[in-house]
Design a protein around this motif. Structure first.
Motif, PDB file in Angstrom:
ATOM      1  N   THR A  77       0.787  -1.180  -0.142  1.00 26.09           N
ATOM      2  CA  THR A  77       0.040   0.005  -0.005  1.00 26.09           C
ATOM      3  C   THR A  77       0.881   1.410   0.053  1.00 26.09           C
ATOM      4  O   THR A  77       1.803   1.287   0.833  1.00 26.09           O
ATOM      5  N   LEU A  85      -1.781   0.867  -4.912  1.00 26.23           N
ATOM      6  CA  LEU A  85      -1.038  -0.503  -4.600  1.00 26.23           C
ATOM      7  C   LEU A  85      -0.169  -0.736  -5.791  1.00 26.23           C
ATOM      8  O   LEU A  85      -0.283  -0.556  -6.895  1.00 26.23           O
ATOM      9  N   PRO A 107      -4.390   4.653   1.226  1.00 26.00           N
ATOM     10  CA  PRO A 107      -4.436   3.342   1.466  1.00 26.00           C
ATOM     11  C   PRO A 107      -3.412   2.864   2.420  1.00 26.00           C
ATOM     12  O   PRO A 107      -2.225   3.105   2.468  1.00 26.00           O
ATOM     13  N   VAL A 110      -3.783  -3.803   4.466  1.00 24.82           N
ATOM     14  CA  VAL A 110      -4.116  -4.746   3.509  1.00 24.82           C
ATOM     15  C   VAL A 110      -4.134  -6.198   3.771  1.00 24.82           C
ATOM     16  O   VAL A 110      -2.811  -6.597   4.257  1.00 24.82           O
ATOM     17  N   VAL A 121      -8.401  -3.322   1.462  1.00 24.72           N
ATOM     18  CA  VAL A 121      -7.567  -2.307   1.713  1.00 24.72           C
ATOM     19  C   VAL A 121      -8.340  -1.298   2.586  1.00 24.72           C
ATOM     20  O   VAL A 121      -9.424  -0.738   2.012  1.00 24.72           O
TER      21      VAL A 121
END
Length: 331
Positions: A77, A85, A107, A110, A121
């Motif tokens: 992330t 990503l 983000p 994850v 996420v």
């Protein structure tokens, strides 16, 4: 027994213990992938040689990493400024794709869903959890946490529900992955960050930074099973796959606590000394050796959780954080 015989016995025992320890820390194989926050990179570390074999670029501000169950894929992330990503093929140490998350910024946490094709996420910037197909790059679903600062995620073995710590609201959101519904908001001590859940989804472990607490919630009846104090910044919490032990790295105390899960008792507290700043943790395939990123030392520290002994250290880039282990050896 004669004194000479005792001395010989003690010498032989010492040699056997030494040989066993050497075999234990020399025989590890596979690949460590660790995120370097300050470098915007990941290192691919070969465990046999204990050397960085490859360094690859991520997006800006990488923080966390999820490893697929078979160790073939790693997903990073890009939290601060990256809003994306990065997906890597571990065995080839190759970047496969970058997935844009600009509509769901910051983000952070994850994890792979059970199908190993999609990840969940947390998006701190949109107070949501997004479900992303990493093979197509498509955002398949958006789950609204309806709370502030959704930071880390946890999944039971079924991956039917996802849990997020909401640092700005002092809660955990429980979300249904299929429908996207918010099932409940669980009140926690202030500034919850670290989170994990056991396989059957009955015990939720949460670390709270304000008062240095780690709490185990009973999700069957809504009560508290156990709460520990004395932490400064319980950065992460992770259960072994057989759920016999839990490890809790403390970012500010420079320690790693090892807990017996069944009776909820602390077994060890490993003190690494000033400015180690423990961050991410991942287990080796034996479920008893843990890899811990030491942000302040630019190293990965390898610890036997049964004894609390540090086995060896591995080099990293600048500011290691998220970490994962794969049994695959790089080509």
């Amino acid at each position: 027994m004669k004194i000479t015989n005792v001395l010989v016995y003690m010498l032989l025992l010492g040699c056997l213990i030494s040989i066993g320890a050497q075999a234990n820390d020399k025989s590890l194989s596979g690949t460590i992938v660790v995120v370097n926050k300050n470098d915007n990179t990941v290192n691919f570390i070969d465990l046999k040689s204990r050397q960085i074999k490859f360094t690859r670029e991520t997006g800006k501000g990488p923080h966390e990493l999820a490893m697929s169950a078979g160790g073939r894929l790693a997903v990073v992330t890009n939290y601060i400024g990256g809003n994306s990503l990065t997906v890597f093929d571990v065995q080839r140490a190759r970047k496969l794709r970058t997935i844009d998350l600009s509509l769901y910024p910051r983000p952070h946490g994850v994890l792979f869903l059970k199908d190993q094709r999609k990840v969940v996420v947390s998006s701190e910037g949109s107070d949501s959890v997004v479900v992303v197909d990493i093979t197509t790059g498509k955002i398949e679903k958006v789950l609204n946490t309806k709370q502030k600062g959704s930071h880390m995620v946890a999944l039971p073995d079924s991956s039917s529900r996802v849990y997020t710590t909401n640092m700005g609201s002092d809660t955990v959101s429980e979300l249904d992955v299929q429908s996207g519904a918010l099932l409940q908001k669980i009140s926690t001590p202030a500034i919850p960050e670290a989170i994990t859940i056991n396989k059957d989804g009955s015990e939720l472990w949460v670390g709270s930074n304000e008062d240095g607490l780690v709490t185990v919630f009973d999700l069957k009846d809504g009560g508290i099973i156990k709460q520990w104090s004395g932490f400064s910044f319980p950065y992460r919490v992770l259960l072994t796959r057989d759920e016999q032990f839990a490890v809790i790295p403390d970012f500010k105390n420079n320690t790693l606590d090892v807990i017996d899960v069944s009776n909820k008792k602390k077994l060890h507290q490993v003190d690494f000394g000033w400015s180690t700043t423990p961050n991410g943790v991942a287990f080796y395939s034996d479920d008893r050796t843990v890899f811990m990123s030491a942000n302040g030392k630019d190293k990965v520290i390898v610890v036997d959780i049964r004894s609390g002994e540090t086995l060896f250290e591995l080099p990293t880039g600048d500011g290691p954080d998220g970490i994962g282990y794969s049994s695959l050896v790089m080509q």
